[in-house]
Motif scaffolding. Structure first.
Motif, PDB file in Angstrom:
ATOM      1  N   LEU A 186       7.929  -9.441  13.409  1.00 21.26           N
ATOM      2  CA  LEU A 186       7.561  -9.062  12.048  1.00 21.26           C
ATOM      3  C   LEU A 186       6.831 -10.153  11.286  1.00 21.26           C
ATOM      4  O   LEU A 186       6.149  -9.871  10.295  1.00 21.26           O
ATOM      5  CB  LEU A 186       8.815  -8.663  11.266  1.00 21.26           C
ATOM      6  N   GLU A 187       6.951 -11.374  11.733  1.00 20.35           N
ATOM      7  CA  GLU A 187       6.411 -12.509  10.979  1.00 20.35           C
ATOM      8  C   GLU A 187       4.931 -12.345  10.634  1.00 20.35           C
ATOM      9  O   GLU A 187       4.533 -12.562   9.487  1.00 20.35           O
ATOM     10  CB  GLU A 187       6.636 -13.812  11.757  1.00 20.35           C
ATOM     11  N   PRO A 188       4.068 -11.937  11.588  1.00 18.81           N
ATOM     12  CA  PRO A 188       2.652 -11.850  11.238  1.00 18.81           C
ATOM     13  C   PRO A 188       2.221 -10.495  10.683  1.00 18.81           C
ATOM     14  O   PRO A 188       1.039 -10.289  10.402  1.00 18.81           O
ATOM     15  CB  PRO A 188       1.963 -12.111  12.587  1.00 18.81           C
ATOM     16  N   ARG A 189       3.125  -9.539  10.538  1.00 15.60           N
ATOM     17  CA  ARG A 189       2.734  -8.174  10.195  1.00 15.60           C
ATOM     18  C   ARG A 189       2.917  -7.875   8.708  1.00 15.60           C
ATOM     19  O   ARG A 189       3.857  -8.359   8.077  1.00 15.60           O
ATOM     20  CB  ARG A 189       3.567  -7.162  10.994  1.00 15.60           C
ATOM     21  N   PRO A 190       2.051  -7.015   8.147  1.00 15.04           N
ATOM     22  CA  PRO A 190       2.287  -6.537   6.782  1.00 15.04           C
ATOM     23  C   PRO A 190       3.486  -5.599   6.761  1.00 15.04           C
ATOM     24  O   PRO A 190       3.792  -4.955   7.767  1.00 15.04           O
ATOM     25  CB  PRO A 190       0.995  -5.784   6.436  1.00 15.04           C
ATOM     26  N   ILE A 191       4.155  -5.529   5.628  1.00 14.53           N
ATOM     27  CA  ILE A 191       5.314  -4.639   5.551  1.00 14.53           C
ATOM     28  C   ILE A 191       4.849  -3.183   5.551  1.00 14.53           C
ATOM     29  O   ILE A 191       3.731  -2.866   5.150  1.00 14.53           O
ATOM     30  CB  ILE A 191       6.175  -4.918   4.307  1.00 14.53           C
ATOM     31  N   ARG A 192       5.729  -2.305   6.027  1.00 11.23           N
ATOM     32  CA  ARG A 192       5.452  -0.876   6.010  1.00 11.23           C
ATOM     33  C   ARG A 192       5.964  -0.282   4.701  1.00 11.23           C
ATOM     34  O   ARG A 192       7.081  -0.592   4.273  1.00 11.23           O
ATOM     35  CB  ARG A 192       6.100  -0.192   7.213  1.00 11.23           C
ATOM     36  N   VAL A 193       5.146   0.569   4.092  1.00  9.67           N
ATOM     37  CA  VAL A 193       5.478   1.092   2.770  1.00  9.67           C
ATOM     38  C   VAL A 193       5.262   2.596   2.716  1.00  9.67           C
ATOM     39  O   VAL A 193       4.641   3.198   3.594  1.00  9.67           O
ATOM     40  CB  VAL A 193       4.632   0.419   1.674  1.00  9.67           C
ATOM     41  N   LEU A 194       5.775   3.205   1.655  1.00  7.64           N
ATOM     42  CA  LEU A 194       5.435   4.554   1.254  1.00  7.64           C
ATOM     43  C   LEU A 194       4.502   4.463   0.045  1.00  7.64           C
ATOM     44  O   LEU A 194       4.416   3.399  -0.597  1.00  7.64           O
ATOM     45  CB  LEU A 194       6.701   5.326   0.886  1.00  7.64           C
ATOM     46  N   PRO A 195       3.809   5.538  -0.310  1.00  5.58           N
ATOM     47  CA  PRO A 195       2.907   5.469  -1.473  1.00  5.58           C
ATOM     48  C   PRO A 195       3.582   4.960  -2.739  1.00  5.58           C
ATOM     49  O   PRO A 195       2.978   4.208  -3.516  1.00  5.58           O
ATOM     50  CB  PRO A 195       2.446   6.922  -1.618  1.00  5.58           C
ATOM     51  N   PRO A 248      -8.170  15.792  -6.214  1.00  4.84           N
ATOM     52  CA  PRO A 248      -7.398  15.748  -4.962  1.00  4.84           C
ATOM     53  C   PRO A 248      -6.780  14.367  -4.753  1.00  4.84           C
ATOM     54  O   PRO A 248      -7.344  13.356  -5.203  1.00  4.84           O
ATOM     55  CB  PRO A 248      -8.447  16.043  -3.886  1.00  4.84           C
ATOM     56  N   PRO A 249      -5.636  14.289  -4.106  1.00  2.00           N
ATOM     57  CA  PRO A 249      -5.031  12.982  -3.815  1.00  2.00           C
ATOM     58  C   PRO A 249      -6.001  12.076  -3.069  1.00  2.00           C
ATOM     59  O   PRO A 249      -6.788  12.536  -2.244  1.00  2.00           O
ATOM     60  CB  PRO A 249      -3.814  13.344  -2.956  1.00  2.00           C
ATOM     61  N   ALA A 286      -7.935   3.727   2.739  1.00  2.00           N
ATOM     62  CA  ALA A 286      -8.882   3.520   3.826  1.00  2.00           C
ATOM     63  C   ALA A 286      -8.122   3.277   5.116  1.00  2.00           C
ATOM     64  O   ALA A 286      -7.006   2.735   5.116  1.00  2.00           O
ATOM     65  CB  ALA A 286      -9.792   2.345   3.506  1.00  2.00           C
ATOM     66  N   ALA A 287      -8.713   3.678   6.228  1.00  2.00           N
ATOM     67  CA  ALA A 287      -8.073   3.507   7.533  1.00  2.00           C
ATOM     68  C   ALA A 287      -7.732   2.045   7.774  1.00  2.00           C
ATOM     69  O   ALA A 287      -8.587   1.168   7.614  1.00  2.00           O
ATOM     70  CB  ALA A 287      -8.994   4.019   8.636  1.00  2.00           C
ATOM     71  N   GLY A 288      -6.493   1.777   8.107  1.00  2.00           N
ATOM     72  CA  GLY A 288      -6.051   0.421   8.390  1.00  2.00           C
ATOM     73  C   GLY A 288      -5.748  -0.420   7.168  1.00  2.00           C
ATOM     74  O   GLY A 288      -5.304  -1.565   7.285  1.00  2.00           O
ATOM     75  N   GLU A 289      -5.947   0.141   5.976  1.00  2.00           N
ATOM     76  CA  GLU A 289      -5.734  -0.630   4.744  1.00  2.00           C
ATOM     77  C   GLU A 289      -4.254  -0.824   4.443  1.00  2.00           C
ATOM     78  O   GLU A 289      -3.855  -1.854   3.901  1.00  2.00           O
ATOM     79  CB  GLU A 289      -6.418   0.086   3.578  1.00  2.00           C
ATOM     80  N   VAL A 290      -3.455   0.166   4.774  1.00  2.00           N
ATOM     81  CA  VAL A 290      -2.022   0.143   4.475  1.00  2.00           C
ATOM     82  C   VAL A 290      -1.239   0.388   5.764  1.00  2.00           C
ATOM     83  O   VAL A 290      -1.625   1.220   6.589  1.00  2.00           O
ATOM     84  CB  VAL A 290      -1.651   1.220   3.437  1.00  2.00           C
ATOM     85  N   SER A 291      -0.140  -0.326   5.925  1.00  2.00           N
ATOM     86  CA  SER A 291       0.776  -0.086   7.046  1.00  2.00           C
ATOM     87  C   SER A 291       1.883   0.834   6.532  1.00  2.00           C
ATOM     88  O   SER A 291       2.690   0.434   5.685  1.00  2.00           O
ATOM     89  CB  SER A 291       1.347  -1.422   7.542  1.00  2.00           C
ATOM     90  N   GLU A 342       5.231  12.597  -2.411  1.00  2.00           N
ATOM     91  CA  GLU A 342       4.301  11.608  -1.866  1.00  2.00           C
ATOM     92  C   GLU A 342       3.994  11.951  -0.425  1.00  2.00           C
ATOM     93  O   GLU A 342       4.767  12.617   0.261  1.00  2.00           O
ATOM     94  CB  GLU A 342       4.851  10.185  -1.995  1.00  2.00           C
ATOM     95  N   ALA A 343       2.823  11.499   0.017  1.00  2.00           N
ATOM     96  CA  ALA A 343       2.376  11.822   1.370  1.00  2.00           C
ATOM     97  C   ALA A 343       1.493  10.701   1.891  1.00  2.00           C
ATOM     98  O   ALA A 343       0.578  10.257   1.193  1.00  2.00           O
ATOM     99  CB  ALA A 343       1.610  13.143   1.378  1.00  2.00           C
ATOM    100  N   THR A 344       1.803  10.225   3.073  1.00  2.00           N
ATOM    101  CA  THR A 344       0.908   9.274   3.727  1.00  2.00           C
ATOM    102  C   THR A 344      -0.202  10.076   4.402  1.00  2.00           C
ATOM    103  O   THR A 344       0.045  11.183   4.895  1.00  2.00           O
ATOM    104  CB  THR A 344       1.668   8.457   4.781  1.00  2.00           C
ATOM    105  N   PRO A 345      -1.436   9.593   4.412  1.00  2.00           N
ATOM    106  CA  PRO A 345      -1.918   8.270   4.001  1.00  2.00           C
ATOM    107  C   PRO A 345      -2.503   8.233   2.601  1.00  2.00           C
ATOM    108  O   PRO A 345      -3.439   7.469   2.330  1.00  2.00           O
ATOM    109  CB  PRO A 345      -3.014   8.017   5.035  1.00  2.00           C
ATOM    110  N   PHE A 346      -1.974   9.023   1.671  1.00  2.00           N
ATOM    111  CA  PHE A 346      -2.528   9.088   0.320  1.00  2.00           C
ATOM    112  C   PHE A 346      -1.836   8.085  -0.597  1.00  2.00           C
ATOM    113  O   PHE A 346      -0.612   7.978  -0.609  1.00  2.00           O
ATOM    114  CB  PHE A 346      -2.379  10.505  -0.240  1.00  2.00           C
ATOM    115  N   ARG A 347      -2.646   7.397  -1.378  1.00  2.00           N
ATOM    116  CA  ARG A 347      -2.090   6.435  -2.327  1.00  2.00           C
ATOM    117  C   ARG A 347      -1.419   7.133  -3.513  1.00  2.00           C
ATOM    118  O   ARG A 347      -0.420   6.665  -4.041  1.00  2.00           O
ATOM    119  CB  ARG A 347      -3.204   5.514  -2.854  1.00  2.00           C
ATOM    120  N   ASP A 348      -2.024   8.245  -3.957  1.00  2.00           N
ATOM    121  CA  ASP A 348      -1.494   8.952  -5.122  1.00  2.00           C
ATOM    122  C   ASP A 348      -0.171   9.623  -4.800  1.00  2.00           C
ATOM    123  O   ASP A 348       0.008  10.179  -3.711  1.00  2.00           O
ATOM    124  CB  ASP A 348      -2.476  10.034  -5.578  1.00  2.00           C
ATOM    125  N   TRP A 349       0.750   9.576  -5.749  1.00  2.00           N
ATOM    126  CA  TRP A 349       1.983  10.345  -5.619  1.00  2.00           C
ATOM    127  C   TRP A 349       2.350  10.880  -7.004  1.00  2.00           C
ATOM    128  O   TRP A 349       1.879  10.363  -8.021  1.00  2.00           O
ATOM    129  CB  TRP A 349       3.111   9.531  -5.006  1.00  2.00           C
TER     130      TRP A 349
END
Length: 331
Positions: free
Chosen positions: A79-88, A101-102, A106-111, A240-247
């Motif tokens: 986990l040390e080099p990885r970005p944290i995984r999140v929900l919107p 629309p939500p 961008a692809a790869g922008e958020v884990s 909320e829904a991945t991969p959408f930022r809006d919730w």
């Protein structure tokens, strides 16, 4: 040849002593990583390292704590080099206009956080009381909150509060001091208190009220009837829904977005009930232009006695086979 003959019984003994912990180690690695597939890889690496060092295991600690020491350190390294995984909802506040629309990231922008099939963790013969405790420690709100802790604090909190290791055992697992464990636990608990969690009164997936709410949500989609959601969602429900930022926050906003941009026409959607993270869920299929029902993802509900408090949709077709369902649904 002699060496080979000696190794065979060791492998059998290793399997007999360690295999029974695989499911709980998978749960631990999932809590650390927030990804079911990453957790599988981390458990595989754990068992590989354990086998390599098994000959030197002298039994000063229990086989369980020895495995947790290996698994936790495998996780911390990965986990040390990885970005944290999140929900919107872990990225920004709820969106309340203007109407559009939500907006996807961008692809790869958020884990993104991933759901976990209950079947990976809970065996049919497991004690029902233990299953409830396991489910509570895997709920999506908790897993999402854990990801916002520094990885070592996350490990301390899980080892102490979820797995009930003592401060001394936790210190040994993490190669640190009991004072550091106590301090880290205090900071981790304080940080979790700051984060918004699900209502404490979530219904168990086997509760008839939870199943009725899931059935109502499924019916709303399969009939493309937004009005049915009035009877399913709480007034303070979030969507909320991945991969959408809006919730969205609030039943009115949730239904408005679903009705305008998602529901479509009757027959567009098909859902099949399952469970994920100790919560009622459904694998989702969407009808393509040719009329074929293709895997679309997974929706997970947070049911309470007064309705669903949170809806999380994972737009990832690969999740459907992961949960044991076909990628294309027969008509």
């Amino acid at each position: 040849m002699t060496s080979h003959l000696r190794a065979a019984p060791n492998q059998d003994r290793f399997t007999a002593e360690t295999e029974r912990f695989r499911r709980e180690l998978l749960a631990h690695c999932y809590r650390m990583a927030g990804s079911a597939h990453d957790a599988e890889d981390l458990v595989q690496e754990t068992y590989l390292r354990a086998w390599r060092s098994y000959a030197g295991f002298e039994g000063r600690a229990s086989i369980r704590s020895w495995l947790y020491k290996i698994a936790t350190n495998v996780c911390l390294t990965a986990l040390e080099p990885r970005p944290i995984r999140v929900l919107p909802s872990g990225l920004t506040g709820s969106y309340d206009g203007p109407d559009r629309p939500p907006s996807p990231a961008a692809a790869g922008e958020v884990s993104w956080l991933e759901p976990l099939p209950d079947a990976w963790i809970v065996a049919p013969a497991d004690d029902p009381a233990a299953v409830v405790v396991e489910r509570e420690s895997l709920r999506l709100a908790l897993i999402a909150s854990l990801q916002h802790l520094p990885s070592r604090q996350r490990a301390i909190l899980l080892l102490r509060d979820v797995l009930a290791f003592s401060a001394a055992e936790t210190a040994e697992i993490l190669d640190t001091t009991t004072a550091a464990v106590k301090s880290g636990l205090q900071r981790a608990r304080a940080r979790l208190d700051e984060l918004q969690l699900e209502p404490a009164e979530l219904l168990e997936p086997i509760d008839p009220r939870a199943r009725a709410l899931l059935d109502g949500y499924i019916a709303a989609f399969e009939r493309s009837d937004a009005g049915l959601l009035e009877h399913v969602l709480r007034a303070d429900a979030t969507l909320e829904a991945t991969p959408f930022r809006d919730w969205q926050a609030g039943r009115v906003m949730c239904i408005q977005v679903l009705d305008a941009y998602v529901l479509g026409t009757p027959g567009d959607w098909r859902m099949i009930a399952t469970t994920a993270n100790g919560q009622p869920a459904a694998v989702v299929y969407h009808r393509d232009a040719g009329g074929t029902l293709r895997a679309d993802g997974l929706v997970v509900l947070a049911p309470t006695a007064t309705g669903v408090s949170r809806v999380i949709k994972f737009h990832d077709p690969a999740l459907v086979p992961t949960f044991g369902f076909p990628a294309v649904l027969a008509q």
